[in-house]
Design a protein around this motif. Structure first.
Motif, PDB file in Angstrom:
ATOM      1  N   ARG A   1      -4.787  -5.200  -3.609  1.00 24.72           N
ATOM      2  CA  ARG A   1      -3.739  -5.888  -4.221  1.00 24.72           C
ATOM      3  C   ARG A   1      -2.705  -5.595  -4.879  1.00 24.72           C
ATOM      4  O   ARG A   1      -2.688  -5.804  -6.046  1.00 24.72           O
ATOM      5  CB  ARG A   1      -4.817  -7.019  -5.289  1.00 24.72           C
ATOM      6  N   GLY A   2      -1.661  -4.894  -4.019  1.00 25.40           N
ATOM      7  CA  GLY A   2      -0.611  -4.656  -4.633  1.00 25.40           C
ATOM      8  C   GLY A   2      -0.562  -3.295  -5.267  1.00 25.40           C
ATOM      9  O   GLY A   2       0.658  -2.909  -5.917  1.00 25.40           O
ATOM     10  N   LEU A   3      -1.666  -2.519  -5.409  1.00 20.10           N
ATOM     11  CA  LEU A   3      -1.765  -1.236  -5.695  1.00 20.10           C
ATOM     12  C   LEU A   3      -1.481   0.147  -4.843  1.00 20.10           C
ATOM     13  O   LEU A   3      -1.586   1.390  -5.168  1.00 20.10           O
ATOM     14  CB  LEU A   3      -2.914  -0.791  -6.619  1.00 20.10           C
ATOM     15  N   LYS A   4      -1.252  -0.372  -3.523  1.00 22.12           N
ATOM     16  CA  LYS A   4      -1.285   0.678  -2.425  1.00 22.12           C
ATOM     17  C   LYS A   4      -0.049   1.792  -2.573  1.00 22.12           C
ATOM     18  O   LYS A   4      -0.143   2.795  -2.657  1.00 22.12           O
ATOM     19  CB  LYS A   4      -1.321   0.103  -1.072  1.00 22.12           C
TER      20      LYS A   4
ATOM     21  N   VAL B   1      -5.047  10.180  -0.296  1.00 24.50           N
ATOM     22  CA  VAL B   1      -5.178   9.121  -1.110  1.00 24.50           C
ATOM     23  C   VAL B   1      -6.734   8.971  -1.427  1.00 24.50           C
ATOM     24  O   VAL B   1      -7.106   8.374  -2.449  1.00 24.50           O
ATOM     25  CB  VAL B   1      -4.729   7.841  -0.368  1.00 24.50           C
ATOM     26  N   SER B   2      -7.554   9.438  -0.319  1.00 20.11           N
ATOM     27  CA  SER B   2      -9.166   9.248  -0.769  1.00 20.11           C
ATOM     28  C   SER B   2      -9.580  10.018  -1.863  1.00 20.11           C
ATOM     29  O   SER B   2     -10.453   9.747  -2.529  1.00 20.11           O
ATOM     30  CB  SER B   2      -9.969  10.020   0.371  1.00 20.11           C
TER      31      SER B   2
ATOM     32  N   ALA C   1       1.622   2.450  -5.394  1.00 17.74           N
ATOM     33  CA  ALA C   1       1.436   3.412  -6.527  1.00 17.74           C
ATOM     34  C   ALA C   1       0.264   4.499  -6.306  1.00 17.74           C
ATOM     35  O   ALA C   1       0.441   5.583  -6.626  1.00 17.74           O
ATOM     36  CB  ALA C   1       0.776   2.438  -7.790  1.00 17.74           C
ATOM     37  N   LEU C   2      -0.739   3.916  -5.723  1.00 18.01           N
ATOM     38  CA  LEU C   2      -1.832   4.786  -5.177  1.00 18.01           C
ATOM     39  C   LEU C   2      -1.269   5.993  -4.294  1.00 18.01           C
ATOM     40  O   LEU C   2      -1.659   7.257  -4.435  1.00 18.01           O
ATOM     41  CB  LEU C   2      -2.962   4.049  -4.578  1.00 18.01           C
ATOM     42  N   VAL C   3      -0.304   5.651  -3.269  1.00 20.30           N
ATOM     43  CA  VAL C   3       0.242   6.534  -2.428  1.00 20.30           C
ATOM     44  C   VAL C   3       0.940   7.559  -3.064  1.00 20.30           C
ATOM     45  O   VAL C   3       0.956   8.789  -2.862  1.00 20.30           O
ATOM     46  CB  VAL C   3       0.745   5.998  -0.947  1.00 20.30           C
ATOM     47  N   ALA C   4       2.053   7.007  -4.028  1.00 12.92           N
ATOM     48  CA  ALA C   4       2.615   7.874  -4.600  1.00 12.92           C
ATOM     49  C   ALA C   4       2.071   8.880  -5.510  1.00 12.92           C
ATOM     50  O   ALA C   4       2.590   9.911  -5.828  1.00 12.92           O
ATOM     51  CB  ALA C   4       3.536   6.930  -5.517  1.00 12.92           C
ATOM     52  N   ARG C   5       0.843   8.392  -6.272  1.00 16.56           N
ATOM     53  CA  ARG C   5       0.185   9.250  -7.042  1.00 16.56           C
ATOM     54  C   ARG C   5      -0.566  10.403  -6.209  1.00 16.56           C
ATOM     55  O   ARG C   5      -0.587  11.547  -6.686  1.00 16.56           O
ATOM     56  CB  ARG C   5      -0.913   8.482  -7.627  1.00 16.56           C
ATOM     57  N   ALA C   6      -0.948  10.170  -4.894  1.00 15.61           N
ATOM     58  CA  ALA C   6      -1.500  11.076  -4.130  1.00 15.61           C
ATOM     59  C   ALA C   6      -0.620  12.141  -3.775  1.00 15.61           C
ATOM     60  O   ALA C   6      -0.801  13.209  -3.914  1.00 15.61           O
ATOM     61  CB  ALA C   6      -2.020  10.516  -2.885  1.00 15.61           C
ATOM     62  N   GLN C   7       0.554  11.479  -3.409  1.00 15.95           N
ATOM     63  CA  GLN C   7       1.891  12.674  -3.059  1.00 15.95           C
ATOM     64  C   GLN C   7       2.312  13.295  -4.131  1.00 15.95           C
ATOM     65  O   GLN C   7       2.556  14.560  -3.889  1.00 15.95           O
ATOM     66  CB  GLN C   7       2.845  11.551  -2.537  1.00 15.95           C
TER      67      GLN C   7
END
Length: 194
Positions: free
Chosen positions: A14-17, A31-32, A19-25
Protein backbone atom coordinates in the motif's frame (compact mmCIF):
# COMPACT_ATOMS: atom_id res chain seq x y z
CA UNK A 1 25.85 -24.47 5.34
CA UNK A 2 22.30 -25.70 5.93
CA UNK A 3 19.66 -24.16 3.69
CA UNK A 4 16.51 -23.36 5.67
CA UNK A 5 13.07 -24.08 4.25
CA UNK A 6 11.46 -20.91 2.95
CA UNK A 7 8.09 -19.70 4.19
CA UNK A 8 6.67 -17.13 1.79
CA UNK A 9 4.01 -14.54 2.57
CA UNK A 10 2.64 -12.03 0.07
CA UNK A 11 1.67 -8.63 1.44
CA UNK A 12 0.13 -5.53 -0.17
CA UNK A 13 2.56 -2.75 0.79
CA UNK A 14 0.00 0.00 0.00
CA UNK A 15 2.54 2.57 -1.12
CA UNK A 16 5.36 1.51 1.22
CA UNK A 17 7.39 -0.49 -1.32
CA UNK A 18 9.67 2.38 -2.41
CA UNK A 19 10.55 3.24 1.21
CA UNK A 20 11.10 -0.45 2.00
CA UNK A 21 13.43 -0.95 -0.97
CA UNK A 22 15.33 2.27 -0.14
CA UNK A 23 15.79 1.14 3.47
CA UNK A 24 17.07 -2.26 2.37
CA UNK A 25 19.52 -0.65 -0.04
CA UNK A 26 20.74 1.80 2.60
CA UNK A 27 21.39 -1.06 5.03
CA UNK A 28 22.85 -3.28 2.31
CA UNK A 29 20.45 -6.11 3.04
CA UNK A 30 17.63 -7.76 1.13
CA UNK A 31 14.06 -6.51 1.38
CA UNK A 32 13.21 -9.79 3.11
CA UNK A 33 15.66 -9.05 5.93
CA UNK A 34 14.05 -5.65 6.61
CA UNK A 35 10.56 -7.20 6.53
CA UNK A 36 11.55 -10.06 8.87
CA UNK A 37 13.06 -7.60 11.38
CA UNK A 38 9.88 -5.50 11.30
CA UNK A 39 7.72 -8.59 11.86
CA UNK A 40 10.00 -9.75 14.70
CA UNK A 41 9.63 -6.33 16.39
CA UNK A 42 5.85 -6.33 15.89
CA UNK A 43 5.52 -9.84 17.35
CA UNK A 44 7.83 -9.02 20.27
CA UNK A 45 10.38 -11.62 19.22
CA UNK A 46 13.38 -9.26 19.17
CA UNK A 47 16.01 -9.90 21.84
CA UNK A 48 16.55 -6.77 23.98
CA UNK A 49 20.34 -7.18 23.67
CA UNK A 50 19.99 -6.39 19.94
CA UNK A 51 18.38 -2.98 20.56
CA UNK A 52 21.59 -0.90 20.59
CA UNK A 53 22.72 -2.54 17.39
CA UNK A 54 19.39 -1.86 15.74
CA UNK A 55 19.61 1.79 16.64
CA UNK A 56 22.87 2.19 14.77
CA UNK A 57 21.81 0.54 11.53
CA UNK A 58 20.67 3.67 9.74
CA UNK A 59 24.08 4.58 8.35
CA UNK A 60 23.84 6.00 4.86
CA UNK A 61 25.92 4.59 2.04
CA UNK A 62 26.69 6.50 -1.13
CA UNK A 63 27.38 5.20 -4.59
CA UNK A 64 25.94 2.28 -6.44
CA UNK A 65 26.17 -1.21 -5.06
CA UNK A 66 27.06 -4.40 -6.84
CA UNK A 67 26.33 -7.96 -5.89
CA UNK A 68 29.50 -9.89 -5.17
CA UNK A 69 29.89 -13.63 -4.91
CA UNK A 70 32.89 -14.89 -2.95
CA UNK A 71 34.13 -18.33 -1.99
CA UNK A 72 35.07 -18.92 1.64
CA UNK A 73 35.83 -21.97 3.69
CA UNK A 74 33.04 -23.08 6.02
CA UNK A 75 35.01 -21.69 8.97
CA UNK A 76 35.56 -18.32 7.27
CA UNK A 77 31.87 -18.12 6.34
CA UNK A 78 30.88 -18.87 9.94
CA UNK A 79 33.36 -16.23 11.16
CA UNK A 80 31.88 -13.67 8.72
CA UNK A 81 28.31 -14.53 9.79
CA UNK A 82 29.23 -14.42 13.49
CA UNK A 83 31.03 -11.08 13.17
CA UNK A 84 28.14 -9.54 11.26
CA UNK A 85 25.58 -10.86 13.76
CA UNK A 86 27.62 -9.66 16.77
CA UNK A 87 27.96 -6.22 15.17
CA UNK A 88 24.25 -6.00 14.36
CA UNK A 89 25.01 -5.55 10.65
CA UNK A 90 24.34 -7.42 7.45
CA UNK A 91 27.24 -9.46 6.07
CA UNK A 92 27.72 -6.91 3.29
CA UNK A 93 27.79 -3.92 5.64
CA UNK A 94 30.09 -5.79 8.04
CA UNK A 95 32.50 -6.74 5.25
CA UNK A 96 32.43 -3.16 3.90
CA UNK A 97 33.20 -1.90 7.41
CA UNK A 98 36.17 -4.25 7.65
CA UNK A 99 37.43 -3.04 4.27
CA UNK A 100 37.01 0.57 5.40
CA UNK A 101 38.99 -0.26 8.56
CA UNK A 102 36.25 0.70 11.03
CA UNK A 103 37.99 0.22 14.42
CA UNK A 104 34.87 -1.13 16.17
CA UNK A 105 34.67 -3.89 13.56
CA UNK A 106 38.35 -4.66 13.07
CA UNK A 107 39.07 -5.43 16.73
CA UNK A 108 41.14 -2.35 17.58
CA UNK A 109 38.49 -1.06 19.96
CA UNK A 110 35.47 -2.45 21.76
CA UNK A 111 32.83 -4.21 19.70
CA UNK A 112 30.22 -2.10 17.92
CA UNK A 113 27.33 -3.07 20.23
CA UNK A 114 29.49 -2.44 23.32
CA UNK A 115 30.48 1.01 21.97
CA UNK A 116 26.86 1.89 21.20
CA UNK A 117 25.67 0.62 24.60
CA UNK A 118 28.30 2.75 26.37
CA UNK A 119 27.21 5.82 24.40
CA UNK A 120 23.54 5.11 25.13
CA UNK A 121 24.23 4.75 28.87
CA UNK A 122 26.25 7.97 28.95
CA UNK A 123 23.52 9.82 27.05
CA UNK A 124 20.92 8.54 29.53
CA UNK A 125 23.05 9.81 32.40
CA UNK A 126 23.36 13.21 30.70
CA UNK A 127 19.58 13.24 30.28
CA UNK A 128 19.22 12.68 34.03
CA UNK A 129 21.51 15.66 34.65
CA UNK A 130 19.31 17.75 32.36
CA UNK A 131 16.18 16.82 34.33
CA UNK A 132 17.96 17.65 37.59
CA UNK A 133 18.98 21.08 36.27
CA UNK A 134 15.39 21.75 35.21
CA UNK A 135 14.17 20.79 38.69
CA UNK A 136 16.82 22.99 40.30
CA UNK A 137 15.76 25.91 38.10
CA UNK A 138 12.13 25.44 39.16
CA UNK A 139 13.13 25.39 42.84
CA UNK A 140 15.14 28.59 42.47
CA UNK A 141 12.28 30.34 40.64
CA UNK A 142 9.98 29.44 43.55
CA UNK A 143 12.54 30.74 46.05
CA UNK A 144 13.04 27.28 47.63
CA UNK A 145 16.72 27.74 48.40
CA UNK A 146 17.08 24.97 50.99
CA UNK A 147 15.96 22.12 48.66
CA UNK A 148 18.01 23.71 45.87
CA UNK A 149 21.19 23.39 47.97
CA UNK A 150 20.92 19.59 47.62
CA UNK A 151 21.99 20.03 43.99
CA UNK A 152 25.29 21.73 44.89
CA UNK A 153 27.38 18.55 44.62
CA UNK A 154 25.88 17.83 41.19
CA UNK A 155 26.70 21.37 40.04
CA UNK A 156 30.27 21.06 41.32
CA UNK A 157 30.90 18.05 39.05
CA UNK A 158 28.65 19.07 36.14
CA UNK A 159 31.48 20.33 33.93
CA UNK A 160 33.49 17.14 34.45
CA UNK A 161 30.43 14.97 33.75
CA UNK A 162 29.67 16.76 30.48
CA UNK A 163 33.33 16.61 29.39
CA UNK A 164 33.45 12.88 30.19
CA UNK A 165 30.33 12.30 28.07
CA UNK A 166 31.74 14.30 25.16
CA UNK A 167 35.04 12.41 25.37
CA UNK A 168 33.19 9.08 25.35
CA UNK A 169 30.96 10.19 22.46
CA UNK A 170 33.97 11.35 20.43
CA UNK A 171 35.75 8.05 21.06
CA UNK A 172 32.74 5.94 20.09
CA UNK A 173 32.14 7.97 16.95
CA UNK A 174 35.82 7.64 16.00
CA UNK A 175 35.62 3.86 16.52
CA UNK A 176 32.53 3.64 14.31
CA UNK A 177 33.97 5.81 11.54
CA UNK A 178 36.04 4.32 8.73
CA UNK A 179 39.76 4.97 9.14
CA UNK A 180 40.12 5.15 5.36
CA UNK A 181 37.83 5.88 2.46
CA UNK A 182 35.62 3.08 1.21
CA UNK A 183 37.01 3.61 -2.30
CA UNK A 184 40.12 1.84 -1.06
CA UNK A 185 42.52 4.71 -1.63
CA UNK A 186 43.89 4.26 1.86
CA UNK A 187 43.30 7.93 2.69
CA UNK A 188 42.65 8.60 6.33
CA UNK A 189 39.46 10.47 7.22
CA UNK A 190 40.77 11.49 10.58
CA UNK A 191 42.02 15.06 10.83
CA UNK A 192 45.76 15.51 10.67
CA UNK A 193 47.53 16.54 13.86
CA UNK A 194 48.59 20.18 13.93
Amino acid sequence: MNTPTHEFVTADMRGLKAALVARAQAERVSVSVVVRRAVERELGLVDASRAPAEAGRSASFTGSTVKLSIRLTRGEAEQLDGGAKNSGLSRGAFLAGLLADVPALSGRSGSRPVCLAALTASSAELSTLSRSINHLTALLRQGNVRPALEYRRMLDTLGDDVRAHLTLAAGVLADLRPARSSAGRGESRRPAAS
